[in-house]
Design a protein around this motif. Structure first.
Motif, PDB file in Angstrom:
ATOM      1  N   GLY A   1     -72.228 -37.156 155.778  1.00 24.26           N
ATOM      2  CA  GLY A   1     -72.241 -35.721 155.686  1.00 24.26           C
ATOM      3  C   GLY A   1     -71.957 -35.182 157.202  1.00 24.26           C
ATOM      4  N   MET A   2     -72.743 -35.775 158.052  1.00 19.61           N
ATOM      5  CA  MET A   2     -72.336 -35.183 159.418  1.00 19.61           C
ATOM      6  C   MET A   2     -70.962 -35.445 159.894  1.00 19.61           C
ATOM      7  SD  MET A   2     -74.743 -33.361 160.808  1.00 19.61           S
ATOM      8  CE  MET A   2     -74.279 -33.493 162.484  1.00 19.61           C
ATOM      9  N   GLN A   3     -70.498 -36.582 159.628  1.00 20.41           N
ATOM     10  CA  GLN A   3     -69.116 -36.843 160.029  1.00 20.41           C
ATOM     11  C   GLN A   3     -68.298 -35.977 159.397  1.00 20.41           C
ATOM     12  OE1 GLN A   3     -68.071 -41.145 159.686  1.00 20.41           O
ATOM     13  NE2 GLN A   3     -65.808 -40.667 160.111  1.00 20.41           N
ATOM     14  N   GLU A   4     -68.356 -35.758 158.175  1.00 24.37           N
ATOM     15  CA  GLU A   4     -67.205 -34.869 157.500  1.00 24.37           C
ATOM     16  C   GLU A   4     -67.540 -33.520 158.176  1.00 24.37           C
ATOM     17  OE1 GLU A   4     -66.378 -33.016 153.156  1.00 24.37           O
ATOM     18  OE2 GLU A   4     -68.008 -34.665 153.259  1.00 24.37           O
ATOM     19  N   LEU A   5     -68.735 -33.093 158.358  1.00 22.76           N
ATOM     20  CA  LEU A   5     -68.886 -31.909 158.832  1.00 22.76           C
ATOM     21  C   LEU A   5     -68.386 -31.685 160.347  1.00 22.76           C
ATOM     22  CD1 LEU A   5     -70.564 -29.044 158.397  1.00 22.76           C
ATOM     23  CD2 LEU A   5     -72.384 -29.818 159.625  1.00 22.76           C
ATOM     24  N   GLU A   6     -68.445 -32.536 161.168  1.00 24.89           N
ATOM     25  CA  GLU A   6     -67.664 -32.635 162.431  1.00 24.89           C
ATOM     26  C   GLU A   6     -66.219 -32.643 162.527  1.00 24.89           C
ATOM     27  OE1 GLU A   6     -69.347 -36.045 164.215  1.00 24.89           O
ATOM     28  OE2 GLU A   6     -71.269 -34.932 164.792  1.00 24.89           O
ATOM     29  N   GLU A   7     -65.512 -33.464 161.158  1.00 27.41           N
ATOM     30  CA  GLU A   7     -64.220 -33.325 161.011  1.00 27.41           C
ATOM     31  C   GLU A   7     -63.741 -31.837 160.566  1.00 27.41           C
ATOM     32  OE1 GLU A   7     -63.647 -36.529 158.461  1.00 27.41           O
ATOM     33  OE2 GLU A   7     -63.987 -38.006 159.765  1.00 27.41           O
ATOM     34  N   LEU A   8     -64.429 -31.241 159.737  1.00 29.86           N
ATOM     35  CA  LEU A   8     -64.132 -29.992 159.283  1.00 29.86           C
ATOM     36  C   LEU A   8     -64.215 -28.954 160.578  1.00 29.86           C
ATOM     37  CD1 LEU A   8     -66.067 -29.923 155.942  1.00 29.86           C
ATOM     38  CD2 LEU A   8     -63.836 -29.641 156.154  1.00 29.86           C
TER      39      LEU A   8
ATOM     40  N   PHE B   1     -60.353 -21.257 154.591  1.00 29.43           N
ATOM     41  CA  PHE B   1     -61.454 -20.819 153.684  1.00 29.43           C
ATOM     42  C   PHE B   1     -62.074 -21.713 153.266  1.00 29.43           C
ATOM     43  CE2 PHE B   1     -59.509 -16.220 153.391  1.00 29.43           C
ATOM     44  CZ  PHE B   1     -60.228 -15.731 154.629  1.00 29.43           C
ATOM     45  N   ALA B   2     -61.382 -22.882 152.537  1.00 29.22           N
ATOM     46  CA  ALA B   2     -61.932 -23.873 151.928  1.00 29.22           C
ATOM     47  C   ALA B   2     -62.728 -24.836 152.693  1.00 29.22           C
ATOM     48  CB  ALA B   2     -60.801 -24.723 151.132  1.00 29.22           C
ATOM     49  N   ALA B   3     -62.123 -25.182 153.964  1.00 22.94           N
ATOM     50  CA  ALA B   3     -62.985 -25.784 155.041  1.00 22.94           C
ATOM     51  C   ALA B   3     -64.176 -25.320 155.105  1.00 22.94           C
ATOM     52  CB  ALA B   3     -61.866 -26.152 156.061  1.00 22.94           C
ATOM     53  N   PHE B   4     -64.305 -23.791 155.352  1.00 22.81           N
ATOM     54  CA  PHE B   4     -65.471 -23.246 155.775  1.00 22.81           C
ATOM     55  C   PHE B   4     -66.553 -23.388 154.629  1.00 22.81           C
ATOM     56  CE2 PHE B   4     -67.973 -19.427 156.169  1.00 22.81           C
ATOM     57  CZ  PHE B   4     -68.627 -19.669 157.682  1.00 22.81           C
ATOM     58  N   GLU B   5     -66.142 -23.181 153.413  1.00 20.96           N
ATOM     59  CA  GLU B   5     -66.996 -22.944 152.390  1.00 20.96           C
ATOM     60  C   GLU B   5     -67.432 -24.795 152.259  1.00 20.96           C
ATOM     61  OE1 GLU B   5     -64.451 -21.960 149.064  1.00 20.96           O
ATOM     62  OE2 GLU B   5     -64.688 -19.927 149.459  1.00 20.96           O
ATOM     63  N   ARG B   6     -66.707 -25.610 152.459  1.00 18.35           N
ATOM     64  CA  ARG B   6     -67.184 -27.087 152.226  1.00 18.35           C
ATOM     65  C   ARG B   6     -68.483 -27.364 153.515  1.00 18.35           C
ATOM     66  NH1 ARG B   6     -69.289 -31.010 149.793  1.00 18.35           N
ATOM     67  NH2 ARG B   6     -68.951 -32.800 150.880  1.00 18.35           N
TER      68      ARG B   6
ATOM     69  N   ASN C   1     -70.090 -25.292 154.711  1.00 19.00           N
ATOM     70  CA  ASN C   1     -71.361 -24.298 154.674  1.00 19.00           C
ATOM     71  C   ASN C   1     -72.324 -25.266 153.504  1.00 19.00           C
ATOM     72  OD1 ASN C   1     -73.042 -22.213 155.035  1.00 19.00           O
ATOM     73  ND2 ASN C   1     -72.444 -21.165 153.182  1.00 19.00           N
ATOM     74  N   VAL C   2     -71.599 -25.788 152.371  1.00 19.06           N
ATOM     75  CA  VAL C   2     -72.336 -26.469 151.421  1.00 19.06           C
ATOM     76  C   VAL C   2     -72.996 -27.711 152.039  1.00 19.06           C
ATOM     77  CG1 VAL C   2     -71.967 -27.962 149.341  1.00 19.06           C
ATOM     78  CG2 VAL C   2     -70.862 -25.769 149.381  1.00 19.06           C
ATOM     79  N   LEU C   3     -72.225 -28.281 153.147  1.00 20.77           N
ATOM     80  CA  LEU C   3     -72.536 -29.574 153.674  1.00 20.77           C
ATOM     81  C   LEU C   3     -73.703 -29.335 154.496  1.00 20.77           C
ATOM     82  CD1 LEU C   3     -69.413 -31.335 154.927  1.00 20.77           C
ATOM     83  CD2 LEU C   3     -71.301 -32.238 153.451  1.00 20.77           C
ATOM     84  N   ARG C   4     -73.517 -28.183 155.308  1.00 18.78           N
ATOM     85  CA  ARG C   4     -74.756 -27.750 155.993  1.00 18.78           C
ATOM     86  C   ARG C   4     -76.005 -27.639 155.130  1.00 18.78           C
ATOM     87  NH1 ARG C   4     -77.593 -23.477 157.053  1.00 18.78           N
ATOM     88  NH2 ARG C   4     -76.268 -22.133 155.740  1.00 18.78           N
ATOM     89  N   LYS C   5     -76.131 -26.831 154.278  1.00 19.94           N
ATOM     90  CA  LYS C   5     -77.259 -26.769 153.373  1.00 19.94           C
ATOM     91  C   LYS C   5     -77.497 -28.014 152.992  1.00 19.94           C
ATOM     92  CE  LYS C   5     -76.142 -22.021 151.885  1.00 19.94           C
ATOM     93  NZ  LYS C   5     -75.363 -21.112 150.962  1.00 19.94           N
ATOM     94  N   GLU C   6     -76.892 -28.854 152.513  1.00 17.78           N
ATOM     95  CA  GLU C   6     -77.316 -30.272 151.905  1.00 17.78           C
ATOM     96  C   GLU C   6     -77.882 -31.142 153.182  1.00 17.78           C
ATOM     97  OE1 GLU C   6     -73.990 -31.965 150.060  1.00 17.78           O
ATOM     98  OE2 GLU C   6     -74.194 -30.654 148.434  1.00 17.78           O
ATOM     99  N   LEU C   7     -77.413 -30.986 154.290  1.00 21.80           N
ATOM    100  CA  LEU C   7     -77.940 -31.895 155.427  1.00 21.80           C
ATOM    101  C   LEU C   7     -79.063 -31.019 155.776  1.00 21.80           C
ATOM    102  CD1 LEU C   7     -74.446 -32.384 157.263  1.00 21.80           C
ATOM    103  CD2 LEU C   7     -75.925 -34.042 156.106  1.00 21.80           C
ATOM    104  N   GLN C   8     -79.389 -29.669 155.882  1.00 23.96           N
ATOM    105  CA  GLN C   8     -80.555 -29.246 156.215  1.00 23.96           C
ATOM    106  C   GLN C   8     -81.511 -29.837 155.178  1.00 23.96           C
ATOM    107  OE1 GLN C   8     -81.486 -27.314 158.995  1.00 23.96           O
ATOM    108  NE2 GLN C   8     -83.361 -28.092 158.170  1.00 23.96           N
TER     109      GLN C   8
END
Length: 73
Positions: free
Chosen positions: A10-17, A32-37, A39-46
């Motif tokens: 998840g962190m790797q995907e977030l960094e790539e985004l 917009f799609a990358a930002f939305e993804r 944001n979802v990743l950030r919440k899940e990782l938190q």
């Protein structure tokens, strides 16, 4: 059924985004799609971090109880 998110993946995907967004080469809609993804990743990782923190608190608390019981003896 959704597969549980792996923190490292998840962190790797977030960094790539983040890199993609920072590059400025994405279309507005893709941004917009990358930002939305992201944001979802950030919440899940938190959430994963919060769950890990709680596990550590429980383990630490149970370890303190054992230590206190030994000190009383």
């Amino acid at each position: 059924m959704e597969e549980k998110l792996n923190f490292e993946a998840g962190m790797q995907e977030l960094e790539e985004l983040a890199r993609s967004l920072e590059s400025g080469e994405m279309t507005l809609e893709a941004s917009f799609a990358a930002f939305e993804r992201a944001n979802v990743l950030r919440k899940e990782l938190q959430k994963l971090l919060d769950e890990g923190d709680e596990r550590i608190r429980v383990l630490t608390a149970s370890g303190e109880d054992e230590l206190n019981a030994e000190e009383i003896k």
